[in-house]
Design an enzyme around this catalytic site. Structure first.
Site, PDB file in Angstrom:
ATOM      1  N   HIS A  67       0.832  -1.218   0.000  1.00 12.74           N
ATOM      2  CA  HIS A  67       0.000   0.000   0.000  1.00 12.74           C
ATOM      3  C   HIS A  67       0.861   1.261   0.000  1.00 12.74           C
ATOM      4  O   HIS A  67       1.850   1.335   0.733  1.00 12.74           O
ATOM      5  CB  HIS A  67      -0.935   0.003   1.220  1.00 12.74           C
ATOM      6  CG  HIS A  67      -2.072  -0.962   1.071  1.00 12.74           C
ATOM      7  ND1 HIS A  67      -1.891  -2.325   1.124  1.00 12.74           N
ATOM      8  CD2 HIS A  67      -3.384  -0.750   0.811  1.00 12.74           C
ATOM      9  CE1 HIS A  67      -3.059  -2.918   0.922  1.00 12.74           C
ATOM     10  NE2 HIS A  67      -3.976  -1.983   0.726  1.00 12.74           N
ATOM     11  N   SER A  84      -6.347   4.002  -5.707  1.00 12.17           N
ATOM     12  CA  SER A  84      -5.769   4.693  -4.571  1.00 12.17           C
ATOM     13  C   SER A  84      -5.868   6.215  -4.737  1.00 12.17           C
ATOM     14  O   SER A  84      -6.165   6.950  -3.791  1.00 12.17           O
ATOM     15  CB  SER A  84      -4.312   4.258  -4.417  1.00 12.17           C
ATOM     16  OG  SER A  84      -3.766   4.841  -3.288  1.00 12.17           O
ATOM     17  N   GLN A  85      -5.638   6.672  -5.957  1.00 14.23           N
ATOM     18  CA  GLN A  85      -5.739   8.109  -6.245  1.00 14.23           C
ATOM     19  C   GLN A  85      -7.137   8.626  -5.900  1.00 14.23           C
ATOM     20  O   GLN A  85      -7.302   9.638  -5.213  1.00 14.23           O
ATOM     21  CB  GLN A  85      -5.448   8.327  -7.744  1.00 14.23           C
ATOM     22  CG  GLN A  85      -5.655   9.741  -8.264  1.00 14.23           C
ATOM     23  CD  GLN A  85      -4.498  10.675  -7.908  1.00 14.23           C
ATOM     24  OE1 GLN A  85      -3.378  10.222  -7.742  1.00 14.23           O
ATOM     25  NE2 GLN A  85      -4.782  11.953  -7.765  1.00 14.23           N
ATOM     26  N   GLU A  87      -9.357   7.249  -3.898  1.00  9.87           N
ATOM     27  CA  GLU A  87      -9.629   7.114  -2.462  1.00  9.87           C
ATOM     28  C   GLU A  87      -8.959   8.237  -1.680  1.00  9.87           C
ATOM     29  O   GLU A  87      -9.580   8.829  -0.778  1.00  9.87           O
ATOM     30  CB  GLU A  87      -9.140   5.738  -1.981  1.00  9.87           C
ATOM     31  CG  GLU A  87     -10.014   4.615  -2.512  1.00  9.87           C
ATOM     32  CD  GLU A  87      -9.322   3.253  -2.628  1.00  9.87           C
ATOM     33  OE1 GLU A  87      -9.984   2.306  -3.072  1.00  9.87           O
ATOM     34  OE2 GLU A  87      -8.122   3.140  -2.297  1.00  9.87           O
ATOM     35  N   GLN A  88      -7.727   8.534  -2.038  1.00  9.73           N
ATOM     36  CA  GLN A  88      -7.017   9.600  -1.315  1.00  9.73           C
ATOM     37  C   GLN A  88      -7.660  10.962  -1.600  1.00  9.73           C
ATOM     38  O   GLN A  88      -7.730  11.823  -0.724  1.00  9.73           O
ATOM     39  CB  GLN A  88      -5.532   9.601  -1.687  1.00  9.73           C
ATOM     40  CG  GLN A  88      -4.845   8.288  -1.280  1.00  9.73           C
ATOM     41  CD  GLN A  88      -3.373   8.454  -0.954  1.00  9.73           C
ATOM     42  OE1 GLN A  88      -2.932   9.517  -0.526  1.00  9.73           O
ATOM     43  NE2 GLN A  88      -2.601   7.394  -1.116  1.00  9.73           N
ATOM     44  N   ALA A 123      -9.564   4.978   3.269  1.00 11.11           N
ATOM     45  CA  ALA A 123      -9.676   6.426   3.118  1.00 11.11           C
ATOM     46  C   ALA A 123     -11.105   6.852   2.782  1.00 11.11           C
ATOM     47  O   ALA A 123     -11.547   7.920   3.211  1.00 11.11           O
ATOM     48  CB  ALA A 123      -8.700   6.907   2.045  1.00 11.11           C
TER      49      ALA A 123
HETATM   50  N1  LIG Z   1      -1.924   3.719   3.185  1.00 14.68           N
HETATM   51  C1  LIG Z   1      -3.221   3.582   2.887  1.00 14.68           C
HETATM   52  O1  LIG Z   1      -4.086   3.471   3.750  1.00 14.68           O
HETATM   53  N2  LIG Z   1      -3.524   3.570   1.575  1.00 14.68           N
HETATM   54  C2  LIG Z   1      -4.787   3.471   1.108  1.00 14.68           C
HETATM   55  N3  LIG Z   1      -5.999   3.579   1.806  1.00 14.68           N
HETATM   56  C3  LIG Z   1      -6.983   3.609   0.899  1.00 14.68           C
HETATM   57  O2  LIG Z   1      -8.189   3.707   1.145  1.00 14.68           O
HETATM   58  N4  LIG Z   1      -6.461   3.515  -0.359  1.00 14.68           N
HETATM   59  C4  LIG Z   1      -5.110   3.431  -0.277  1.00 14.68           C
HETATM   60  O3  LIG Z   1      -4.285   3.346  -1.170  1.00 14.68           O
END
Ligand SMILES: NC(=O)N[C@H]1NC(=O)NC1=O
Length: 174
Positions: A67, A84-85, A87-88, A123
């Site tokens: 991750h 991930s993009q 979600e962040q 996230a």
């Molecule tokens: N480090 C971490 O929690 N990364 C993540 N969390 C999330 O919801 N998507 C991610 O890539």
């Protein structure tokens, strides 16, 4: 996509679609494809969860290490996976003030130093304020408890990614 369509996928197509439901760990969907026919989304999730639970602790930590950091360099450089993009971004990490970026990076480093894997949290289910609070709080856990907690978050991320992929066609909900 309905469950019959999922069950009809070749493993190549299954991996193309579901390969990143656990971040950068396509071996997991590749492993559970053998359990078709799936009865529904919950069944896919259960097989993924069982597979993860069957791993030794080193394997679980390996999943965590796949991750990316929250608010890390890959977010800034655009090198994150699309999942991930998004979600962040949903948690507000694309709009951090420079002081917040420094704070996250220093907490992330402290966490990695302590546990040997990155801080992982779902996230989409948290705001950036929740996440910073959790990070501080979880720094106080012991390693085994924290590994279990982080794996629980990986499973939440997976559940939302699966829903996003399968239920995005609302006329064909599972
Ligand atoms: N480090 C971490 O929690 N990364 C993540 N969390 C999330 O919801 N998507 C991610 O890539």
């Amino acid at each position: 996509m309905d469950i019959n369509a999922v069950n009809a996928l070749s493993y190549e197509d299954f991996l193309e679609i579901f390969g990143n439901v656990i971040e950068k760990c396509p071996i997991i969907p590749a492993a559970i494809w053998i359990h078709r026919p799936f009865t529904g989304l919950a069944d896919i999730e259960a097989h993924i969860s069982d597979f993860i639970d069957s791993l030794p602790e080193s394997g679980k930590e390996g999943i965590l290490r796949c991750h990316p950091d929250l608010a890390g360099r890959e977010l800034k450089s655009g090198a994150l996976t699309r999942d991930s993009q998004e979600e962040q971004r949903a948690a507000g990490f694309t709009d951090l003030q420079p002081a917040e970026v420094s704070r996250m990076r220093s907490l992330n480093s402290e966490y990695k130093e302590r546990f040997g894997f990155p801080f992982v949290i779902c996230a989409r289910l948290n705001t950036k304020q929740d996440i910073m609070r959790e990070l501080l709080q979880r720094l106080g856990n012991d390693r085994a408890a924290e590994r279990a907690r982080a794996i629980g978050e990986v499973k939440k991320i997976c559940a939302l990614r699966l829903r996003n992929l399968v239920l995005s066609d609302s006329a064909n909900k599972l």
